[in-house]
Design a protein around this motif. Structure first.
Motif, PDB file in Angstrom:
ATOM      1  N   THR A   1       1.023  -1.787  -3.321  1.00  0.00           N
ATOM      2  CA  THR A   1       1.060  -0.853  -2.195  1.00  0.00           C
ATOM      3  C   THR A   1      -0.263  -0.123  -2.130  1.00  0.00           C
ATOM      4  O   THR A   1      -1.177  -0.363  -2.925  1.00  0.00           O
ATOM      5  CB  THR A   1       2.228   0.149  -2.355  1.00  0.00           C
ATOM      6  OG1 THR A   1       2.313   0.963  -1.193  1.00  0.00           O
ATOM      7  CG2 THR A   1       2.026   1.026  -3.572  1.00  0.00           C
ATOM      8  N   LEU A   2      -0.372   0.772  -1.183  1.00  0.00           N
ATOM      9  CA  LEU A   2      -1.552   1.628  -1.062  1.00  0.00           C
ATOM     10  C   LEU A   2      -1.222   2.992  -1.642  1.00  0.00           C
ATOM     11  O   LEU A   2      -0.085   3.461  -1.549  1.00  0.00           O
ATOM     12  CB  LEU A   2      -1.959   1.787   0.402  1.00  0.00           C
ATOM     13  CG  LEU A   2      -2.304   0.505   1.163  1.00  0.00           C
ATOM     14  CD1 LEU A   2      -2.530   0.812   2.641  1.00  0.00           C
ATOM     15  CD2 LEU A   2      -3.535  -0.156   0.567  1.00  0.00           C
ATOM     16  N   THR A   3      -2.229   3.630  -2.232  1.00  0.00           N
ATOM     17  CA  THR A   3      -2.011   4.961  -2.781  1.00  0.00           C
ATOM     18  C   THR A   3      -3.117   5.888  -2.338  1.00  0.00           C
ATOM     19  O   THR A   3      -4.241   5.464  -2.086  1.00  0.00           O
ATOM     20  CB  THR A   3      -1.953   4.923  -4.327  1.00  0.00           C
ATOM     21  OG1 THR A   3      -1.631   6.234  -4.821  1.00  0.00           O
ATOM     22  CG2 THR A   3      -3.283   4.488  -4.917  1.00  0.00           C
ATOM     23  N   ASN A   4      -2.795   7.150  -2.227  1.00  0.00           N
ATOM     24  CA  ASN A   4      -3.764   8.167  -1.864  1.00  0.00           C
ATOM     25  C   ASN A   4      -3.558   9.361  -2.786  1.00  0.00           C
ATOM     26  O   ASN A   4      -2.430   9.752  -3.048  1.00  0.00           O
ATOM     27  CB  ASN A   4      -3.582   8.582  -0.398  1.00  0.00           C
ATOM     28  CG  ASN A   4      -4.755   9.390   0.119  1.00  0.00           C
ATOM     29  OD1 ASN A   4      -5.821   9.414  -0.500  1.00  0.00           O
ATOM     30  ND2 ASN A   4      -4.574  10.053   1.247  1.00  0.00           N
ATOM     31  N   HIS A   5      -4.650   9.920  -3.303  1.00  0.00           N
ATOM     32  CA  HIS A   5      -4.568  11.042  -4.235  1.00  0.00           C
ATOM     33  C   HIS A   5      -3.664  10.680  -5.421  1.00  0.00           C
ATOM     34  O   HIS A   5      -2.647  11.322  -5.681  1.00  0.00           O
ATOM     35  CB  HIS A   5      -4.052  12.297  -3.535  1.00  0.00           C
ATOM     36  CG  HIS A   5      -4.896  12.708  -2.366  1.00  0.00           C
ATOM     37  ND1 HIS A   5      -6.231  13.036  -2.489  1.00  0.00           N
ATOM     38  CD2 HIS A   5      -4.609  12.818  -1.042  1.00  0.00           C
ATOM     39  CE1 HIS A   5      -6.726  13.351  -1.303  1.00  0.00           C
ATOM     40  NE2 HIS A   5      -5.768  13.215  -0.414  1.00  0.00           N
ATOM     41  N   ALA A   6      -4.055   9.643  -6.150  1.00  0.00           N
ATOM     42  CA  ALA A   6      -3.229   9.108  -7.235  1.00  0.00           C
ATOM     43  C   ALA A   6      -2.946  10.137  -8.322  1.00  0.00           C
ATOM     44  O   ALA A   6      -1.904  10.070  -8.985  1.00  0.00           O
ATOM     45  CB  ALA A   6      -3.914   7.884  -7.847  1.00  0.00           C
TER      46      ALA A   6
END
Length: 424
Positions: free
Chosen positions: A374-379
């Motif tokens: 998936t895509l992640t943002n601010h991991a």
């Protein structure tokens, strides 16, 4: 009757998305809709003037204009819907509009902060970017000699104020100076300096100095993001960020070079490296006809319907780079997938998500444990270390979401077991 409407480049990109996705409202002339395009800029190398042509020409020309500049479109009032223009002018800016990005990808292609794109042959240590606050160094190998087609050996951030260096390697390991350190690594507090695994393929450095580094250590991609207020402060292979491409090839001795490799040679960090030839012949497909056939077939994916929703960004430079990468690579499949991933990443920065890995079996990403692609943002917000220690994630300009194997919704990444847990 004509009217002038000033719109930013992201609006022009949106116009192109509308056209390519056949979302143009009925009743509006699509081909050709005559427009006059006047690129207004303070940069001396962009002459003021006008262009008249179809909207497809507008899309093509908009790609050569730097972000942050204004594009004036003179249009017939009766030939263009006021409602559409109002919608375009109010369209929220993408994350990329608030970020300044330099990228390194494939067989040593660099796109500077100001958008200059060039190739260099690698095989040395070079200064990627340096300011009064920090220096980022890049260690590369020639792609013909690189393992698994990954030409980037490591990237190092040196923070001058606190006198420490963090190195990320192609093996996914991190070093503080010469000593390996476990991840996540936090210096002082997460708002000062932090390093963590952002996904199964990306390592991420976030620093108070204003630099944000995302490193695809498996595929060989680097995205360096700066705060926009760092204008005129950078030098190195990423250029002199000042919205002027004319001085991007500023050498370490403050001379503007006309040849990219003379510029690259000046930023070598080791005297043991031989100078690269000033005029490298980088046409690997001409000497490897077996790989050329594979590269031509597979890289045409970039031109296909799979990437159709992103073709408002010209696919041709990415197609050409893909062919060169695959032909010069020791692992053609790895280099193919990295080239496709780079184009997809640029697409995502402009608001177009391309799930190419589903359509390309060679590029399918198999995840371990309970992780999912998936895509992640601010991991860091979904990392158990930061949550358990109460560390705040450093707020820096984002370069968008990162792909890879990540934790599904409502689960958190435990760095000790390298898997996802329901709670801390």
């Amino acid at each position: 009757m004509l009217e002038v409407a000033a719109v930013s480049r992201n609006v022009v990109s949106y116009i192109c998305q509308v056209l390519h996705n056949n979302l143009w409202p009925q009743g509006l002339g699509r081909n050709p809709m005559l427009v006059a395009l006047n690129v207004t800029t303070t940069l001396s190398f962009f002459a003021s003037g006008s262009f008249q042509g179809s909207t497809e020409d507008l899309c093509s020309i908009s790609q050569s204009v730097n972000y942050g500049q204004q594009i004036n479109i003179t249009r017939p009032i009766d030939g263009f819907s006021e409602k559409i223009f109002d919608t375009l002018d109010k369209k929220p800016e993408t994350e990329y509009e608030h970020s300044v990005i330099c990228s390194v990808s494939g067989s040593q292609y660099i796109t500077t902060f100001d958008g200059t794109r060039y190739y260099f042959s690698g095989g040395c240590i070079n200064t990627l970017v340096t300011t009064d606050l920090f220096t980022v160094s890049l260690g590369t190998n020639t792609c013909e000699e690189a393992d698994n087609g990954n030409c980037i050996e490591y990237v190092t951030l040196t923070v001058k104020a606190i006198g420490i260096s963090i190195t990320l390697t192609k093996t996914g390991r991190a070093f503080l100076g010469k000593n390996e350190t476990e991840l996540p690594f936090v210096y002082g507090s997460a708002t000062t300096l932090s390093v963590h695994l952002a996904s199964s393929i990306f390592l991420e450095i976030m620093s108070m100095t204003g630099v944000h580094i995302q490193y695809d250590f498996k595929g060989g991609r680097i995205y360096m993001i700066l705060q926009p207020n760092m204008v005129i402060e950078t030098r190195g292979l990423c250029g002199t960020y000042n919205r002027n491409q004319l001085d991007d090839f500023m050498s370490s001795s403050n001379q503007i070079e006309s040849v990219p490799m003379a510029f690259v040679n000046s930023w070598k960090g080791s005297t043991e490296c031989a100078d690269s030839p000033l005029f490298p012949v980088h046409k690997p497909c001409n000497v490897n006809h077996q790989k050329e056939s594979y590269a031509t077939e597979k890289c045409s994916i970039i031109r296909s319907k799979i990437f159709k929703n992103c073709h408002f960004i010209s696919p041709e430079p990415f197609y050409d780079q893909c062919r060169r990468d695959v032909c010069s690579c020791s692992d053609s499949e790895t280099c193919l997938c990295t080239a496709l991933a780079h184009y997809a990443h640029v697409c995502l920065l402009h608001g177009a998500f391309i799930d190419f890995r589903v359509a390309i079996p060679e590029c399918t990403m198999n995840c371990t444990g309970n992780m999912v692609y998936t895509l992640t943002n601010h991991a860091c917000k979904r990392n158990c270390y930061y949550l358990s220690t109460g560390s705040s994630c450093l707020k820096l300009p984002s370069s968008g979401h990162l792909e890879g194997c990540n934790c599904p919704e409502n689960m958190y990444f435990n760095p000790h077991i390298k898997n996802c847990v329901a709670n801390m």
